[in-house]
Design a protein around this motif. Structure first.
Motif, PDB file in Angstrom:
ATOM      1  N   ARG A  87     -26.327  83.096  18.848  1.00 51.07           N
ATOM      2  CA  ARG A  87     -26.915  83.419  17.552  1.00 51.07           C
ATOM      3  C   ARG A  87     -27.812  84.651  17.702  1.00 51.07           C
ATOM      4  O   ARG A  87     -28.699  84.662  18.541  1.00 51.07           O
ATOM      5  CB  ARG A  87     -27.713  82.226  17.059  1.00 51.07           C
ATOM      6  N   VAL A  89     -30.485  87.096  15.790  1.00 45.86           N
ATOM      7  CA  VAL A  89     -31.397  87.168  14.650  1.00 45.86           C
ATOM      8  C   VAL A  89     -32.224  88.445  14.777  1.00 45.86           C
ATOM      9  O   VAL A  89     -32.759  88.742  15.842  1.00 45.86           O
ATOM     10  CB  VAL A  89     -32.320  85.932  14.611  1.00 45.86           C
ATOM     11  N   ARG A 101     -29.374  94.313   6.597  1.00 46.04           N
ATOM     12  CA  ARG A 101     -28.116  93.885   5.966  1.00 46.04           C
ATOM     13  C   ARG A 101     -26.923  94.600   6.581  1.00 46.04           C
ATOM     14  O   ARG A 101     -25.857  94.018   6.760  1.00 46.04           O
ATOM     15  CB  ARG A 101     -28.178  94.116   4.459  1.00 46.04           C
ATOM     16  N   LEU A 104     -26.175  92.883   9.716  1.00 44.33           N
ATOM     17  CA  LEU A 104     -25.458  91.624   9.471  1.00 44.33           C
ATOM     18  C   LEU A 104     -23.961  91.884   9.417  1.00 44.33           C
ATOM     19  O   LEU A 104     -23.168  91.130   9.977  1.00 44.33           O
ATOM     20  CB  LEU A 104     -25.920  90.964   8.166  1.00 44.33           C
ATOM     21  N   ASP A 109     -26.375  87.409  12.942  1.00 45.63           N
ATOM     22  CA  ASP A 109     -26.234  86.179  12.164  1.00 45.63           C
ATOM     23  C   ASP A 109     -27.226  86.077  11.018  1.00 45.63           C
ATOM     24  O   ASP A 109     -26.923  85.487   9.977  1.00 45.63           O
ATOM     25  CB  ASP A 109     -26.400  84.959  13.081  1.00 45.63           C
ATOM     26  N   ASP A 110     -28.433  86.609  11.213  1.00 47.82           N
ATOM     27  CA  ASP A 110     -29.469  86.474  10.193  1.00 47.82           C
ATOM     28  C   ASP A 110     -30.584  87.457  10.509  1.00 47.82           C
ATOM     29  O   ASP A 110     -30.582  88.094  11.560  1.00 47.82           O
ATOM     30  CB  ASP A 110     -30.008  85.040  10.188  1.00 47.82           C
ATOM     31  N   TYR A 111     -31.542  87.566   9.584  1.00 46.93           N
ATOM     32  CA  TYR A 111     -32.723  88.367   9.836  1.00 46.93           C
ATOM     33  C   TYR A 111     -33.925  87.701   9.195  1.00 46.93           C
ATOM     34  O   TYR A 111     -33.789  86.910   8.263  1.00 46.93           O
ATOM     35  CB  TYR A 111     -32.570  89.811   9.341  1.00 46.93           C
ATOM     36  N   ALA A 124     -33.480  80.709  10.813  1.00 46.65           N
ATOM     37  CA  ALA A 124     -32.542  81.764  11.200  1.00 46.65           C
ATOM     38  C   ALA A 124     -31.810  81.426  12.487  1.00 46.65           C
ATOM     39  O   ALA A 124     -30.640  81.755  12.658  1.00 46.65           O
ATOM     40  CB  ALA A 124     -33.270  83.094  11.343  1.00 46.65           C
TER      41      ALA A 124
END
Length: 144
Positions: A87, A89, A101, A104, A109-111, A124
């Motif tokens: 993962r 982040v 973005r 991503l 995977d996320d922020y 996240a």
């Protein structure tokens, strides 16, 4: 079918005993350590060193400070090649949310926005929310 290694990594993160690679400044490492005290973390400051460390260690999660790196999307693609099941982040100030973005789309995977809130980081990374033992009733009083 998901690789078996991915399942083990997700379970480790869910339990909160994960090994996390932090790629960013010492302030981020301190914030992550405070937010996730049960996790074991390794900190690197530069992207190249972080990529090398990711490829030579066993990490369930990677937290990357987006910072002022112009080639963040390219770095995320390289990191995803090295750690396909891990993962990833990002952390960034609100002004860099468009860059996050873009990262991503490159494979993160996320922020989470800085300053990093523990609950945001846990979510996240896919961790269960921390149990808060406040000892007080958190319900609102009735307005009669």
């Amino acid at each position: 079918m998901r690789p078996r290694r991915w399942v083990r990594a997700k379970e480790a993160v869910m339990r909160g005993h994960a090994r996390i690679l932090i790629i960013g400044p010492d302030a981020l490492a301190r914030a992550v350590s405070q937010a996730l005290p049960e996790c074991r973390s390794v900190n690197t400051d530069g992207l190249v060193q972080g990529l090398w460390t990711a490829g030579h260690g066993d990490f369930e999660g990677v937290v990357v400070a987006l910072g002022a790196h112009r080639k963040a999307a390219r770095f995320i693609q390289a990191l995803r090649e090295v750690r396909p099941e891990t993962r990833i982040v990002l952390t960034c100030p609100a002004a860099q949310e468009p860059d996050a973005r873009e990262a991503l789309a490159a494979g993160a995977d996320d922020y989470v926005l800085e300053p990093v809130a523990p609950a945001d980081l846990e979510a996240a990374l896919g961790m269960a929310a921390s149990e808060r033992a406040s000892g007080t009733d958190s319900t609102l009083p009735s307005l009669h």
